[in-house]
Write a protein that holds these residues in place. Structure first.
Motif: not given
Length: 319
Positions: A21-22, A24-25, A28-29, A42, A108, A112, A177, A218, A316
């Protein structure tokens, strides 16, 4: 399987889920090679979760025989994790589109959705690390699992894609988004407010600055296009001193950027020689080279210059 092995399996799964999870996010950045490195981590976490399924199935069968309430929540958690992994593998294997949505959207979205169920599971069935869990045998098993996951990631089939894992698209895809939707904009009444000045579309469309930039969404796709409009430093220079720029959409969506970066950002009114259409941000959208697609604010109506640091915002967008 004894209780110690079951506990270690659960601890390993918890660690891997948190890592997946960490990472993956964080991915995204990022863009470029840093994103690729994080994505490999990941992917390895996801494969390791799959490799632990046989051991977890034994633990689960044992747990199902016990009289517990809310067993359905455990099934939802398992199903959500499975959906996320399956669609992640589909994306990695070169099948990014699943009907209207993408495999990445499902990957994703499922991740979530299971967060509340994972938190419930941790509260209802707390895990406690014991000194015996850190013995040499556990580390050897962990090393074998990590090595197997790394080898599996190296062997996974994949199509050619960007370091972020995104696949090439000939043209940008009209996406929004989270809960944003395409607004109906009356171009005659539309104004771009910057400080005390309100720009009309006719004034803005007269600019013809051009930059070639890659939008990397994303949602799992990227596209390189020539964008045309006004460099941001042409528009904000009259806005006064400040440390950041807050770019706001007609939908309420906004992102903040360093004022010093205004010279490399573009407020676009055209792409590939044609005016933007509503799905791509008409009348004007922000182009931010080097940043992921959620930074490219669409349907811009206001640019505010103030002393708030650019990093003073969620990683985000929340709206």
């Amino acid at each position: 399987m004894n209780s110690a092995t079951g506990r270690i399996t659960n601890l390993a799964l918890l660690f891997l889920l948190a890592l997946a999870f960490a990472s993956g996010w964080v991915a995204f950045e990022l863009s470029g090679q840093p994103a690729r490195a994080v994505l490999l981590l990941h992917a390895a976490a996801g494969v390791a979760i799959v490799l632990l399924v046989p051991w977890k199935s034994v633990v689960a069968k044992r747990g199902l025989r016990r009289p517990r309430t809310l067993k359905w929540a455990s099934f939802v958690l398992a199903f959500g994790v499975a959906v996320s992994i399956v669609f992640g593998l589909l994306h990695a294997a070169g099948h990014p589109d699943v009907g209207y949505l993408t495999a990445m959207d499902f990957h994703v979205g499922a991740a979530v959705c299971v967060i509340p169920f994972l938190l419930w599971h941790l509260v209802a069935r707390p895990l406690r690390l014991r000194a015996t869990d850190l013995e040499r045998r556990s580390f050897l098993k962990g090393g074998l699992l990590a090595g197997s996951a790394g080898l599996a990631v190296a062997l996974l089939p994949s199509a050619r894609r960007a370091p972020t894992g995104s696949f090439h698209a000939a043209h940008p895809i009209a996406t929004t988004w989270m809960f944003d939707s395409v607004p109906a904009v009356d171009v005659a009444a539309w104004r771009l407010v910057i400080g005390t000045k309100a720009w009309t579309y006719e004034e803005l469309v007269g600019y013809s600055d051009r930059i070639s930039a890659v939008i990397d969404c994303t949602g799992g796709w990227y596209s390189e296009q020539v964008w045309e409009g006004a460099l941001l430093n042409r528009l904000v220079e009259a806005g006064g001193p400040g440390s950041s720029i807050n770019v706001r959409s007609a939908t309420g969506y906004s992102r903040r950027f360093a004022l010093a970066d205004a010279g490399r950002m573009l407020l676009a009114t055209r792409v590939a020689g044609s005016p933007l259409d509503p799905g791509h941000g008409f009348p004007a959208r922000l182009v931010v080279p080097g940043q992921r697609g959620f930074a490219w604010v669409k349907w811009v109506v206001e640019i505010e210059i103030d002393d708030v640091p650019w990093w003073w915002q969620p990683p985000f967008p929340l709206q």
